[in-house]
Design an enzyme around this catalytic site. Structure first.
Site, PDB file in Angstrom:
ATOM      1  N   ARG A 244     -39.350  -7.548 -65.410  1.00 44.03           N
ATOM      2  CA  ARG A 244     -38.339  -8.372 -66.055  1.00 44.03           C
ATOM      3  C   ARG A 244     -37.977  -7.757 -67.398  1.00 44.03           C
ATOM      4  O   ARG A 244     -38.850  -7.277 -68.124  1.00 44.03           O
ATOM      5  CB  ARG A 244     -38.849  -9.814 -66.266  1.00 44.03           C
ATOM      6  CG  ARG A 244     -38.993 -10.616 -64.983  1.00 44.03           C
ATOM      7  CD  ARG A 244     -37.646 -10.969 -64.379  1.00 44.03           C
ATOM      8  NE  ARG A 244     -37.764 -11.811 -63.194  1.00 44.03           N
ATOM      9  CZ  ARG A 244     -37.806 -11.365 -61.947  1.00 44.03           C
ATOM     10  NH1 ARG A 244     -37.757 -10.053 -61.738  1.00 44.03           N
ATOM     11  NH2 ARG A 244     -37.902 -12.203 -60.937  1.00 44.03           N
ATOM     12  N   GLU A 273     -28.392  -9.092 -68.648  1.00 42.21           N
ATOM     13  CA  GLU A 273     -27.887  -8.666 -67.337  1.00 42.21           C
ATOM     14  C   GLU A 273     -26.643  -9.472 -66.977  1.00 42.21           C
ATOM     15  O   GLU A 273     -26.712 -10.709 -66.986  1.00 42.21           O
ATOM     16  CB  GLU A 273     -28.976  -8.826 -66.269  1.00 42.21           C
ATOM     17  CG  GLU A 273     -30.169  -7.925 -66.516  1.00 42.21           C
ATOM     18  CD  GLU A 273     -31.294  -8.104 -65.509  1.00 42.21           C
ATOM     19  OE1 GLU A 273     -32.163  -7.223 -65.451  1.00 42.21           O
ATOM     20  OE2 GLU A 273     -31.300  -9.114 -64.781  1.00 42.21           O
ATOM     21  N   HIS A 292     -30.960  -3.961 -61.823  1.00 47.43           N
ATOM     22  CA  HIS A 292     -31.692  -5.013 -61.098  1.00 47.43           C
ATOM     23  C   HIS A 292     -31.405  -4.973 -59.587  1.00 47.43           C
ATOM     24  O   HIS A 292     -31.073  -5.992 -58.971  1.00 47.43           O
ATOM     25  CB  HIS A 292     -31.354  -6.398 -61.668  1.00 47.43           C
ATOM     26  CG  HIS A 292     -32.495  -7.358 -61.563  1.00 47.43           C
ATOM     27  ND1 HIS A 292     -32.760  -8.317 -62.510  1.00 47.43           N
ATOM     28  CD2 HIS A 292     -33.462  -7.514 -60.612  1.00 47.43           C
ATOM     29  CE1 HIS A 292     -33.819  -9.031 -62.153  1.00 47.43           C
ATOM     30  NE2 HIS A 292     -34.264  -8.560 -61.010  1.00 47.43           N
TER      31      HIS A 292
END
Length: 342
Positions: A244, A273, A292
């Site tokens: 993360r 993000e 991601h």
């Protein structure tokens, strides 16, 4: 008894396993709701809720407003926004998908190790821009992509030796790498049985040629990696994050890269993000960014969306779900929803 399942995290192209409900004649309602009030309004009469507790709030207020709910089945591994204590108090079981994307994310970590360690980005750019050939031009090779080390002479340090971290360690050892790990929640003997050397964080940072984070995001791990940690790494070492973005102080990471404290980074995740257009990481030739995407493959993506429904089906049959993340609710849950057996 007629059941109602509310899917609060609807994606138009995903199969959430609605067909599995047909033998039960259960009602299925699907939508995309983000706020507490939206979830309460649309799921107040649900017997089960499918969601993403990484992105949607399932705190005590929300859970208390779902009096019929016996299970909150979350897609994905993380469950950051689920109040497990409240769920347990209310007799609700919360589940995740713990075996999701193990191969994919561990593979991305190893891909970062290989790409960074072999300087593939720099070599690729030199060939495309300069038509470089390094066979007889050692000077150009050293200027472009030096140093490159043998994988079997390198140490991979893993922070967080859970399921994905363990698979990553197995793959790294297959390359001949030495693997060390730091995880206060895994016994030393367990690590050693996997061929991984348990070390404290300071030793890991000092000895590792690649440092890879595989820890969940919790209050304990938020910004666990900052200036002091980067200063302890080798200047030839690489930093990898497939966990993360908020596990890292991104400003500290940028400083470490700009000041040459570390050699580069492979990042599947970032603090913001999508990443902002003015983020300095975008212009660094020694940084690989993959937005991601590490979890995705043709095999993992369908599993992510359909597996929560398998837990819902178990719950409707009075069986305690196998993927429960609040196992302390088991007795209360079985007394309330099952047959009262532990």
């Amino acid at each position: 008894m007629s059941f109602k399942v509310v899917n609060a995290f609807h994606l138009p192209d995903a199969d959430f396993g609605e067909r599995l409900l047909e033998p039960m004649g259960a009602e299925f309602v699907s939508g995309m709701w983000h706020t507490e009030d939206e979830i309460i309004t649309n799921a107040h009469d649900a017997d089960a809720v499918i969601c993403s507790t990484t992105h949607q709030p399932f705190n005590r207020r929300v859970l208390a407003a779902l009096p019929r709910c016996r299970i909150v089945a979350s897609a994905g591994i993380g469950f950051t926004l689920a109040d497990l204590e409240a769920a347990t108090d209310l007799g609700i079981v919360v589940t995740n998908v713990p075996d999701y994307c193990l191969d994919e994310v561990s593979g991305r970590a190893i891909a970062f190790v290989m790409a960074l360690g072999h300087r593939l980005m720099q070599l690729d750019r030199a060939v495309k821009e300069q038509q470089a050939c390094f066979l007889l031009d050692r000077k150009a090779l050293k200027e472009t992509a030096w140093p490159i080390f043998r994988m079997r002479d390198q140490t991979l340090g893993i922070i967080g030796l859970g399921k994905i971290g363990t698979v990553t360690a197995t793959k790294a050892k297959a390359l001949g790498m030495r693997v060390v790990a730091h995880d206060p929640y895994v016994l030393d003997g367990v690590m050693e049985s996997w061929g991984v050397k348990p070390v404290d964080l300071a030793t890991l940072l000092r000895e590792s040629d690649f440092v890879s984070i595989h820890a969940p995001l919790t209050s304990e791990t938020r910004k666990m990696f900052g200036d002091e940690e980067f200063k302890r790494m080798k200047p030839t070492a690489y930093f990898i994050n497939v966990a993360r973005g908020d596990c890292v102080d991104e400003a500290a990471l940028i400083r470490a890269l700009q000041e040459g404290m570390i050699a580069g980074a492979g990042l599947d995740v970032t603090a913001q993000e999508p990443i902002s257009a003015d983020n300095p990481l975008l212009k660094m030739s020694n940084v690989i960014l993959t937005g991601h995407s590490a979890a995705f493959s043709a095999s993992s993506d369908p599993e992510l969306w359909i597996k929560p429904m398998t837990q819902v089906i178990m719950a409707f049959k009075g069986q305690f779900p196998q993927y429960a993340v609040n196992p302390a609710v088991r007795k209360k849950w079985l007394d309330k929803w099952g047959k009262g057996r532990i």
